[in-house]
Design an enzyme around this catalytic site. Structure first.
Site, PDB file in Angstrom:
ATOM      1  N   LYS A 195      -3.633   0.902  31.814  1.00  0.00           N
ATOM      2  CA  LYS A 195      -3.594   1.973  32.818  1.00  0.00           C
ATOM      3  C   LYS A 195      -3.321   3.364  32.250  1.00  0.00           C
ATOM      4  O   LYS A 195      -2.600   4.164  32.837  1.00  0.00           O
ATOM      5  CB  LYS A 195      -2.557   1.644  33.908  1.00  0.00           C
ATOM      6  CG  LYS A 195      -2.885   0.400  34.703  1.00  0.00           C
ATOM      7  CD  LYS A 195      -1.838   0.089  35.740  1.00  0.00           C
ATOM      8  CE  LYS A 195      -0.693  -0.698  35.157  1.00  0.00           C
ATOM      9  NZ  LYS A 195       0.249  -1.171  36.178  1.00  0.00           N
ATOM     10  N   ASP A 230       5.486  -5.751  38.805  1.00  0.00           N
ATOM     11  CA  ASP A 230       5.365  -5.399  40.228  1.00  0.00           C
ATOM     12  C   ASP A 230       4.875  -6.569  41.067  1.00  0.00           C
ATOM     13  O   ASP A 230       5.275  -6.742  42.219  1.00  0.00           O
ATOM     14  CB  ASP A 230       4.438  -4.188  40.401  1.00  0.00           C
ATOM     15  CG  ASP A 230       3.087  -4.347  39.712  1.00  0.00           C
ATOM     16  OD1 ASP A 230       2.887  -5.345  39.000  1.00  0.00           O
ATOM     17  OD2 ASP A 230       2.249  -3.458  39.892  1.00  0.00           O
TER      18      ASP A 230
HETATM   19 MG    MG Z   1       3.100   0.011  41.683  1.00  0.00          MG
END
Ligand code: MG
Ligand code: ADP
Length: 495
Positions: A195, A230
């Site tokens: 990312k 997450d």
């Molecule tokens: Mg997140």
């Protein structure tokens, strides 16, 4: 006299013919360009097609890869990481716990006061801080010291609604949404950044040790009791309020999934069998790839130019970081080869990531008669001054093609998980409800995407089975979930 009239008439006719020819040529050229542009869109549409049969192949491939990844380390593109989370929150947790969520463009710090059995979440507070881009590619210590300083500030500003048990150390659940090879519930080494993060000196290091070092430097006495990502946090957050949660999927900047596996079904698990008999598996499904995935020249180019070529192929076609850029790439080809935005190619169209997914979704959702949202976005983002209504329609069509492919492939991945768990067909657990907790900005805000995803899951499962499978938005699951896991793995728990 008569001669003059004849000459004038001849000139007039000749001019008219010439003008007609020019206009005609222009018209033909315009028509050809339009046809060419539409042909490009049509080709993209065909290459991105996701008929049900293809989605089933993708789902089957996902199930096969899940088995392979569970069988041995490195057995699959899917890492199927053991999370050491064998103790999902039950709702009985009590006390003050913290969470730190790092996994994208922002990070969050949060505190929750848990009321114990039946008490639920008594109070909670969070703050969000964006990560300066230069820290995403700098050094490990610079990044973690920045985070620790914000955390220390957050703790220093604590009000009377939050009470730590006297004599106890503060405990933190650390949501770190990058692939980590976990060594215990509170330690794990970074496998690689994704990312847009790229900090070489962190790879291979224990992330908890890095954070702890930085916290100590800030004079902050806090212990990381749970290192999760997450997706695992979302699973935990979902489970806290709903016992039927069996899996979690994140669709945000990146994408990932986690689910509850029988510990017996993990051949590569060589530890003690957990008391619960269950273990949460972090799939790292963004790295899934399969010959069945419908990929285009634009996806290959995006991949080649990315920070991690050849990796996270699934993520690059379904998640928020990339969808907008795929659309931009197609528009750029249309501008270059079909003069879609006029005689010159708008320079901004050539710049990677100028079209962000939120802008793509804003255009996609434009319902105004003159498609003014699309017009404005084209103006502000690409400096395209006046776009025709017709070209705006084509832009929306393109957004729809790319979003639909992403959403349907995400649905196929979810079917893969349900297949692995044997919950994709009617069986002895007939009528029992199963919940998949969902989170992430893409799922939350891109309505056309999430609706398509939900419809496709239902379509794949069929009317009867889909009644038992619930897709539930787990509000901020990742942040609270990590705090809940810090609680369910607290150093102060008996036994
Ligand atoms: Mg997140
Ligand atoms: P992260 O994944 O970085 O932890 P989020 O879960 O909040 O953070 O997801 C943020 C991502 O969600 C953005 O990068 C963007 O791709 C996507 N997103 C945010 N808002 C929208 C929107 N309105 N429409 C489409 N996508 C959005």
């Amino acid at each position: 006299m008569g001669r003059v009239v004849v000459v004038a008439a001849v000139i007039g006719v000749a001019t008219a013919v010439a003008v007609a020819a020019v206009v005609g040529r222009r018209f033909v050229r315009k028509w050809r360009r339009r046809a060419k542009a539409l042909a490009i869109v049509k080709e993209v549409e065909e290459k991105c097609a996701t008929p049900i049969a293809k989605l089933r192949q993708v789902a089957d491939a996902m199930t096969v890869e899940m088995h392979a990844g569970l069988a041995s380390e490195g057995g699959s593109k899917l890492k199927m990481l053991i999370t050491y989370v064998d103790n999902l929150p039950t709702g009985d947790e009590e006390g003050l716990f913290y969470a730190l969520d790092l996994g994208g463009t922002n990070f969050r710090v949060l505190r929750v006061q848990l009321g114990g059995k039946g008490g639920g979440i008594v109070s909670q507070e969070f703050t969000e801080v964006s990560i300066p881009p230069k820290l995403m590619v700098g050094s490990s210590s610079a990044l973690f010291e920045y985070i620790a300083s914000k955390l220390a500030k957050f703790v220093a500003e604590e009000g009377p609604d939050f009470q730590i048990h006297p004599g106890r150390q503060r405990e933190l659940g650390f949501t770190f949404s990058f692939p980590v090879m976990q060594t215990s519930i509170d330690s794990g080494n970074l496998i690689k950044w994704t990312k847009g993060f790229s900090i070489d000196d962190t790879v291979g290091k224990d992330i908890v040790a890095e954070l702890t070092k930085a916290m100590e430097k800030q004079g902050l006495d806090m212990r990381v009791t749970a290192l999760v990502n997450d997706t695992v946090g979302t699973l935990a957050g979902g489970r806290y309020t709903d016992k039927d949660v069996i899996a979690a999927v994140i669709l945000g900047t990146g994408t990932n999934a986690a689910y509850v596996e029988r510990a017996q079904a993990i051949p590569k698990w060589h530890g003690l069998l957990p008391k619960s008999g269950e273990m949460v598996i972090n799939m790292e499904w963004g790295n899934f790839r399969s010959s069945h995935l419908p990929l285009t020249e634009f996806d290959h180019a995006l991949d080649m130019e990315s920070l991690n070529p050849g990796e996270q192929v699934y993520e690059k076609i379904i998640s928020g970081m990339y969808l907008g850029d795929i659309v931009r790439r197609v528009l750029c080809k249309m501008a270059e080869e079909a003069s879609f935005f006029g005689d010159t190619v708008p320079p901004k169209l050539k710049v990677p990531f100028t079209l962000r997914t939120p802008d793509m979704s804003a255009m996609h959702h434009d319902t105004s008669a003159d498609l003014s949202v699309v017009g404005n976005k084209l103006k502000t983002i690409f400096e395209i001054q006046d776009s025709s209504l017709e070209s705006r329609k084509v832009v929306i069509e393109l957004c729809n093609i790319i979003a639909t492919r992403g959403a349907r492939l995400a649905a196929a991945g979810m079917l893969g998980i349900l297949k692995k768990l044997g919950k994709d067909t009617l069986n002895d657990s007939e009528g029992q409800r199963f919940v998949i907790a969902m989170d992430g900005g893409l799922y939350e805000h891109y309505d056309a995407y999430s609706k398509c995803l939900e419809d496709t899951v239902a379509e794949l499962l069929g009317e009867v089975v889909s009644q038992n499978i619930v897709i539930q938005h787990s509000m901020d699951g990742s942040g609270i979930g990590a705090a809940l896991l810090a609680a369910s793995h607290s150093q102060y728990l008996e036994g």
